[in-house]
Design an enzyme around this catalytic site. Sequence first.
Site, mmCIF file in Angstrom:
data_model
loop_
_atom_site.group_PDB
_atom_site.id
_atom_site.type_symbol
_atom_site.label_atom_id
_atom_site.label_comp_id
_atom_site.label_asym_id
_atom_site.label_seq_id
_atom_site.Cartn_x
_atom_site.Cartn_y
_atom_site.Cartn_z
ATOM 1 N N GLU A 1 0.821 -1.205 0.000
ATOM 2 C CA GLU A 1 0.000 0.000 0.000
ATOM 3 C C GLU A 1 0.861 1.264 0.000
ATOM 4 O OE1 GLU A 1 -2.906 2.646 -0.047
ATOM 5 O OE2 GLU A 1 -3.459 0.528 0.043
ATOM 6 N N THR B 1 -5.565 1.828 -5.104
ATOM 7 C CA THR B 1 -5.205 0.421 -4.965
ATOM 8 C C THR B 1 -5.831 -0.429 -6.056
ATOM 9 O OG1 THR B 1 -4.877 0.591 -2.578
ATOM 10 C CG2 THR B 1 -5.414 -1.588 -3.452
ATOM 11 N N HIS C 1 -1.379 3.265 5.528
ATOM 12 C CA HIS C 1 -2.583 3.994 5.144
ATOM 13 C C HIS C 1 -3.048 4.781 6.357
ATOM 14 C CE1 HIS C 1 -6.576 4.868 3.617
ATOM 15 N NE2 HIS C 1 -6.333 4.217 2.494
ATOM 16 N N ASP D 1 1.440 -0.644 -4.936
ATOM 17 C CA ASP D 1 0.211 -0.544 -5.730
ATOM 18 C C ASP D 1 0.103 0.832 -6.382
ATOM 19 O OD1 ASP D 1 -0.271 0.841 -3.357
ATOM 20 O OD2 ASP D 1 -2.296 0.047 -3.067
ATOM 21 N N HIS D 2 0.562 1.855 -5.664
ATOM 22 C CA HIS D 2 0.588 3.228 -6.189
ATOM 23 C C HIS D 2 1.427 4.060 -5.234
ATOM 24 C CE1 HIS D 2 -2.254 4.542 -3.033
ATOM 25 N NE2 HIS D 2 -2.882 3.405 -3.271
#
Length: 640
Positions: free
Chosen positions: A288, A328, A446, A498-499
């Site tokens: 993440e 995501t 996150h 994921d990013h």
Amino acid sequence: MTSKNKLQALLQHRFSPVLLATLLLCSVSLITRVVLLINSKQYVDWSILNLLGIFLIGLLYDLAAASFAVIPLVLYVWLMPDKWYRTKVNKVLLSIYFLVVIGTLLFNGVSEWFFWEEFSVRYNFIAVDYLVYTTEVIGNIRQSYPVNTILVCLLLISVGILFLFRKYIWLQNEQPYRFKKRTLIALVLLCIPVAVYALFNHKWKYFSPNQYVSELAGNGMYDFGNAFWNNELDYDTFYKTLPIDKAEALIRKQLNSDSTNAADKFTLRQVNNPGEEKRMNVVLISVESLSADFMTHFGNTQHITPQLDSLAKQGLLFTNLYASGTRTVRGLEALALSIPPTPGQSIVKRPDNKGLFSLGSILKSKGYHSRYVYGGYGYFDNMNAFFSANGYDVTDRSALKDSEIHYSNIWGVADEDLFTLSLRLGDEDYNNKKNFFAHVMTVSNHRPYTYPEGRIDIPSHTGREGAVKYTDYAIGRFIKEASVKPWFKNTIFIIVADHCASSAGEVELPVNKYHIPMIIYSPGNIAPGNFDKLTAQIDIPPTLLGLLNMDYTSKFFGQDVFKMKPGQERAFISTYQSLGYLKNNKLVILDPNRKTKTFIPDFVTGNSTQTEPDNALIDEAISNYQVASYMYRNHLYNSK
């Protein structure tokens, strides 16, 4: 009559509550705009033209939003008979209405602040997307901010504002208005939102090349409504296209597909890898929000990724890899389907997304047990439905007993618990004499950035850096524990983001906000080193299959990067509506309204300078995005 008397008369008019509600909305929107402008002062191009655009175009959108917001009030003022309108009951109803309106406006202003802090844009597709998952999103907000304190403060301020404007709401001196006259005024007011819907264009705010300036010119409520109604974009309707046969020819040329089989269309081709297939296990960890610039190799001096820095030296580090998107689900789409990011919603969350050509389905057909392992509940972002329908068995946090969970927040269990679950699943497959492919998706990096205390030297809930370092710790611990497993020496570990952690920039698509790291780690199987060629996130599935020496029939848009010829390197980056194509140190952006632009990007700062159109590059970009949309829409990207 003096100006003061005229103003008082206007505010004692039958429809003055409508005027007052409009003034309140515009005032709160103006204050919000000023606060956001000050917050982003270092990124804004402070020219007179930009400031005029921010506030004048902004006022236009504020009035447009107000025209919709006051519709219930217009209907009430219009239809309520005079004899009831002058009663105490009416005062109570109007007071309740304005208390709700004022509170909502203030709450929206605060919400826009937090949304801007996270994404540096007004409400957009992401805000609409999050509405579907109220449990996770509201839980995340409550764990990240002092929500109760904020709500109490907003309520007190709302009551104070209501008291201040009470005489204009209650209309103590308002004269009787005949129904015919009320009807005429009401119909005029109700025609305004109709005209706004028909004539206004969301793109008007993009008057400046500075992305912050353009976003500040918008209105959050108006932008939210626009995103709500336009959350899916049909490529052929909104974007520049080519004749489909030309687009197909360009795609096949880019993929070096010289098949003479008449049945091979678009991306369909046979991929042959020399030598015997390597029956190795694969653990693909999608991390993440892991920006490349968190790692020491890419210049970070905070030392928050010591485990990844060590693994990067022991494995193969990809230094020039770019994520497909900013969510995501875009990363999952790229890693599972190897398809460019089509506009609008990610395929992970779209209807008709079953039985697609995926990495999981290929490995399953080769006898592997393909798994998707997630630390949260898999209903979020439609993960359970998508992966289970496309060749994967899904395991989420519900597979863990309470005694196995050291820590959890609204997004899921701590990454260390996710990896413990992953080790257990690997052991099960090994004991069942089954090769396995496990796609493991982490959640700890996150907001609200919380994790078990005592694991690292940064306290929980203190910011992004701590969450990054905790996830790094959990990955290092996982690799250490995996290293004593009997299946370790026959396993390829791929660690990839994921990013990025942030997508905000001064330009439409800041390339540095898509730069992500990847490490392929398998001691004794993968030689350490750096891979510096430009790589797209969608290239990971075919590259992995190449490492396994697998022959297969492919529909992937991605390429095995170890077999790319010079000049074939390219990457895809996108938002939900701006589609980017990176190649030859140029960036082509395809936008709705069939617009195309060519830029020279700065890969360090993320800024870009518009240059002369590169028509060949534009056609390549169009062919990829158009064919991807065409194949998905016409069920040509299915596994059969």
